[in-house]
Each structure stands twice: as C-alpha cells, then as structure tokens.
Design a protein around this motif. Sequence first.
Motif, PDB file in Angstrom:
ATOM      1  N   VAL A   1       0.828  -1.213   0.000  1.00  0.00           N
ATOM      2  CA  VAL A   1       0.000   0.000   0.000  1.00  0.00           C
ATOM      3  C   VAL A   1       0.859   1.259   0.000  1.00  0.00           C
ATOM      4  O   VAL A   1       0.564   2.249  -0.662  1.00  0.00           O
ATOM      5  N   GLY A   2       1.932   1.243   0.771  1.00  0.00           N
ATOM      6  CA  GLY A   2       2.812   2.402   0.885  1.00  0.00           C
ATOM      7  C   GLY A   2       2.824   2.985   2.283  1.00  0.00           C
ATOM      8  O   GLY A   2       2.448   2.326   3.252  1.00  0.00           O
ATOM      9  N   VAL A   3       3.246   4.254   2.367  1.00  0.00           N
ATOM     10  CA  VAL A   3       3.326   4.974   3.636  1.00  0.00           C
ATOM     11  C   VAL A   3       1.992   5.664   3.868  1.00  0.00           C
ATOM     12  O   VAL A   3       1.476   6.345   2.976  1.00  0.00           O
ATOM     13  N   THR A   4       1.430   5.513   5.072  1.00  0.00           N
ATOM     14  CA  THR A   4       0.086   6.032   5.328  1.00  0.00           C
ATOM     15  C   THR A   4       0.009   6.820   6.632  1.00  0.00           C
ATOM     16  O   THR A   4       0.856   6.682   7.511  1.00  0.00           O
ATOM     17  N   THR A   5      -1.048   7.637   6.724  1.00  0.00           N
ATOM     18  CA  THR A   5      -1.320   8.436   7.919  1.00  0.00           C
ATOM     19  C   THR A   5      -2.836   8.582   8.037  1.00  0.00           C
ATOM     20  O   THR A   5      -3.548   8.489   7.016  1.00  0.00           O
ATOM     21  N   PRO A   6      -3.386   8.799   9.227  1.00  0.00           N
ATOM     22  CA  PRO A   6      -4.846   8.855   9.363  1.00  0.00           C
ATOM     23  C   PRO A   6      -5.499  10.077   8.730  1.00  0.00           C
ATOM     24  O   PRO A   6      -6.654  10.026   8.343  1.00  0.00           O
ATOM     25  N   ASP A   7      -4.778  11.200   8.609  1.00  0.00           N
ATOM     26  CA  ASP A   7      -5.399  12.461   8.226  1.00  0.00           C
ATOM     27  C   ASP A   7      -5.086  12.815   6.769  1.00  0.00           C
ATOM     28  O   ASP A   7      -3.911  12.910   6.394  1.00  0.00           O
ATOM     29  N   PRO A   8      -6.095  13.050   5.923  1.00  0.00           N
ATOM     30  CA  PRO A   8      -5.845  13.373   4.509  1.00  0.00           C
ATOM     31  C   PRO A   8      -5.037  14.653   4.311  1.00  0.00           C
ATOM     32  O   PRO A   8      -4.203  14.722   3.399  1.00  0.00           O
ATOM     33  N   LEU A   9      -5.264  15.677   5.133  1.00  0.00           N
ATOM     34  CA  LEU A   9      -4.502  16.917   5.001  1.00  0.00           C
ATOM     35  C   LEU A   9      -3.033  16.702   5.349  1.00  0.00           C
ATOM     36  O   LEU A   9      -2.130  17.260   4.708  1.00  0.00           O
ATOM     37  N   GLU A  10      -2.788  15.885   6.366  1.00  0.00           N
ATOM     38  CA  GLU A  10      -1.413  15.551   6.732  1.00  0.00           C
ATOM     39  C   GLU A  10      -0.740  14.785   5.595  1.00  0.00           C
ATOM     40  O   GLU A  10       0.425  15.026   5.257  1.00  0.00           O
ATOM     41  N   ALA A  11      -1.469  13.864   4.984  1.00  0.00           N
ATOM     42  CA  ALA A  11      -0.916  13.077   3.879  1.00  0.00           C
ATOM     43  C   ALA A  11      -0.541  13.974   2.706  1.00  0.00           C
ATOM     44  O   ALA A  11       0.510  13.795   2.078  1.00  0.00           O
ATOM     45  N   SER A  12      -1.390  14.938   2.395  1.00  0.00           N
ATOM     46  CA  SER A  12      -1.112  15.848   1.291  1.00  0.00           C
ATOM     47  C   SER A  12       0.132  16.682   1.559  1.00  0.00           C
ATOM     48  O   SER A  12       0.985  16.858   0.669  1.00  0.00           O
ATOM     49  N   LEU A  13       0.273  17.179   2.782  1.00  0.00           N
ATOM     50  CA  LEU A  13       1.457  17.971   3.138  1.00  0.00           C
ATOM     51  C   LEU A  13       2.706  17.107   3.123  1.00  0.00           C
ATOM     52  O   LEU A  13       3.769  17.524   2.643  1.00  0.00           O
ATOM     53  N   ASN A  14       2.612  15.887   3.649  1.00  0.00           N
ATOM     54  CA  ASN A  14       3.762  14.976   3.653  1.00  0.00           C
ATOM     55  C   ASN A  14       4.228  14.664   2.230  1.00  0.00           C
ATOM     56  O   ASN A  14       5.433  14.587   1.963  1.00  0.00           O
ATOM     57  N   ALA A  15       3.279  14.466   1.325  1.00  0.00           N
ATOM     58  CA  ALA A  15       3.641  14.178  -0.065  1.00  0.00           C
ATOM     59  C   ALA A  15       4.411  15.354  -0.671  1.00  0.00           C
ATOM     60  O   ALA A  15       5.372  15.152  -1.430  1.00  0.00           O
ATOM     61  N   LEU A  16       3.997  16.578  -0.342  1.00  0.00           N
ATOM     62  CA  LEU A  16       4.714  17.753  -0.833  1.00  0.00           C
ATOM     63  C   LEU A  16       6.094  17.859  -0.190  1.00  0.00           C
ATOM     64  O   LEU A  16       7.071  18.255  -0.852  1.00  0.00           O
ATOM     65  N   MET A  17       6.212  17.499   1.084  1.00  0.00           N
ATOM     66  CA  MET A  17       7.525  17.470   1.740  1.00  0.00           C
ATOM     67  C   MET A  17       8.496  16.579   0.966  1.00  0.00           C
ATOM     68  O   MET A  17       9.670  16.919   0.787  1.00  0.00           O
ATOM     69  N   ILE A  18       7.998  15.448   0.515  1.00  0.00           N
ATOM     70  CA  ILE A  18       8.844  14.523  -0.256  1.00  0.00           C
ATOM     71  C   ILE A  18       9.282  15.172  -1.565  1.00  0.00           C
ATOM     72  O   ILE A  18      10.450  15.081  -1.960  1.00  0.00           O
ATOM     73  N   ARG A  19       8.356  15.857  -2.227  1.00  0.00           N
ATOM     74  CA  ARG A  19       8.671  16.439  -3.533  1.00  0.00           C
ATOM     75  C   ARG A  19       9.700  17.561  -3.442  1.00  0.00           C
ATOM     76  O   ARG A  19      10.491  17.747  -4.369  1.00  0.00           O
ATOM     77  N   VAL A  20       9.720  18.311  -2.334  1.00  0.00           N
ATOM     78  CA  VAL A  20      10.661  19.436  -2.233  1.00  0.00           C
ATOM     79  C   VAL A  20      11.984  19.034  -1.579  1.00  0.00           C
ATOM     80  O   VAL A  20      12.854  19.877  -1.385  1.00  0.00           O
ATOM     81  N   SER A  21      12.147  17.752  -1.260  1.00  0.00           N
ATOM     82  CA  SER A  21      13.363  17.276  -0.592  1.00  0.00           C
ATOM     83  C   SER A  21      14.174  16.389  -1.524  1.00  0.00           C
ATOM     84  O   SER A  21      13.615  15.590  -2.282  1.00  0.00           O
ATOM     85  N   ARG A  22      15.480  16.511  -1.445  1.00  0.00           N
ATOM     86  CA  ARG A  22      16.358  15.680  -2.276  1.00  0.00           C
ATOM     87  C   ARG A  22      16.446  14.251  -1.754  1.00  0.00           C
ATOM     88  O   ARG A  22      16.765  13.330  -2.506  1.00  0.00           O
ATOM     89  N   GLU A  23      16.204  14.060  -0.458  1.00  0.00           N
ATOM     90  CA  GLU A  23      16.299  12.732   0.142  1.00  0.00           C
ATOM     91  C   GLU A  23      15.209  12.596   1.198  1.00  0.00           C
ATOM     92  O   GLU A  23      14.936  13.543   1.943  1.00  0.00           O
ATOM     93  N   THR A  24      14.587  11.434   1.249  1.00  0.00           N
ATOM     94  CA  THR A  24      13.529  11.177   2.227  1.00  0.00           C
ATOM     95  C   THR A  24      13.924  10.018   3.130  1.00  0.00           C
ATOM     96  O   THR A  24      14.209   8.913   2.652  1.00  0.00           O
TER      97      THR A  24
END
Length: 268
Positions: free
Chosen positions: A195-218
Amino acid sequence: MNEARASAPSQRLLVEERRRLIVEYVECNGRATVEELAARFGTSSVTIRNDLETLARNAAIARSHGGALPVTQATANDIPLNIKETRSHAQKVRIGHAAAKMIREGETIILDSGSTTVEIARQIRQMKFESLTVVTNALNIALELSTLPHVRVMMLGGMLRHTSYSLVGPDAEQALSRISADRLFLGVDGLDPVVGVTTPDPLEASLNALMIRVSRETVAVFDASKLGQRSLSVITPVQTLNTVITDSSAAPEMVEALQEAGVQVMLV
C-alpha cells in the motif's frame, strides 16, 4: 515550604515515568494485572488503578477487569501525540539518535510532526551546529529548537491538528512549496510494502507528499510496530523512500520487502 515546592515537579516526573513504563509493559506482555503492576513498581493497587484509569482515558491502554490490555490498532491510528510518545520510547530515542547523525553542517532539513521526529529535534539540541535550517509543521519541534542560536527554524502556517500539534492545509502547503530541502525526516503511522506509507489524516498526507517532492532525500523514521500497518490516507509508495530507520525488532520479511523495493534499511 520551599522544599515542598521543589519536590512537586520531581514527584510528577516519577508518576509520568511510571505510567510510561506501564504502557510499555502492557504492550510487551499483551496484558497486565493490577497486582503484578503494583509488585513491579513497588506501589499500591489503588495507585496502579488510578494510573490505569488515567492511561485508559488518554487511549494509551485498554482497561480490562483487574488489569489492562494494549489498545488495538484501530483505536491507535490517530491518538494524541503525548500518548504516542510513551510507546516504544527507548526505540524512538535510538532512532532519533541515528537519524540526527545523518545531518550535515549547513543543511536545510524538514522535520515532520511525530513522536519519533521530536526525538531527532532533541538530539539536535545536543549537537554543535554552526549553521542549520530546520523546516517543520510541528509546534513542539519548533519549541524544542527555539533556543538554539545557530539553528534557524522555519515554521509552516496552516490549520492546527490538536492530536499531533501539527499545522496542515493549503497555507502550510503554500509556504512549503517555496522551499527546497536537503533531507526530509518523515514520521510514519503505517508502512505496508504494497500500500505504501500512510497516515490517518488526509490533510497531513497531502502535506507529507509535498515534503517529499521538495526534498532531495527522504528518510522515514518509525518504530517497528508501524510495519505492516495501514491508515486511511496514502502518502507515497515505499519506492519513493531513500532510507528507513527503524528498530531491530522489525520482521525480517518486512525488511527484505523494503530492500527489494530499493530502500536502504537501518536497524537500531
């Protein structure tokens, strides 16, 4: 009078530490009776019952007749951060220490909210950086780092989630979209190789996904109890992660699945 006042904080810390150890004992053993907890911690049954009632109100344990049981995963998905910090605490400290050792002088890092990422912030407090920029959406992490003169803290705006002390939503994403980071330390509520990496809150998930996109390494940081678990909102497939830092109790088949997905796994 002064001696009485001075002893109060110490006594409170003893109570908090005992309750943290009670949660760990219940989770490790699958159950515990009032009598065995009283004997283990050298206190009365009345005191233990009060501890269990308090922990049950905060969803740290489930009360049973004569004792306590661990909470189920269904009830543990989005519990308050101060309760999450009591769980697998020793493992989270080790993970935080290993993660902090990855940070280099002059970097810009993102610290996601969470009970493991706050341990990274606490490790940073013990380190001697001349220059470091920390971007975070977590109020408690910002406070941990606020007194360090050579650490620049960028706090994202947004809507406050009371369970995690985190800020989420369009305002947080807008602020985050304007930066570039060397490394993201991502807290994880659940990680399933399929399934992948998950979190209970949709808004948190959206922000986390953007964190990944703006970072060179996760770098995902979490205790091994999160492996194989799933929450409501998917953040990213596991293949997006560069590194996972978890504790040595991780199931070998889970570690192998992550490695086969191209993820470096560090066990501490």
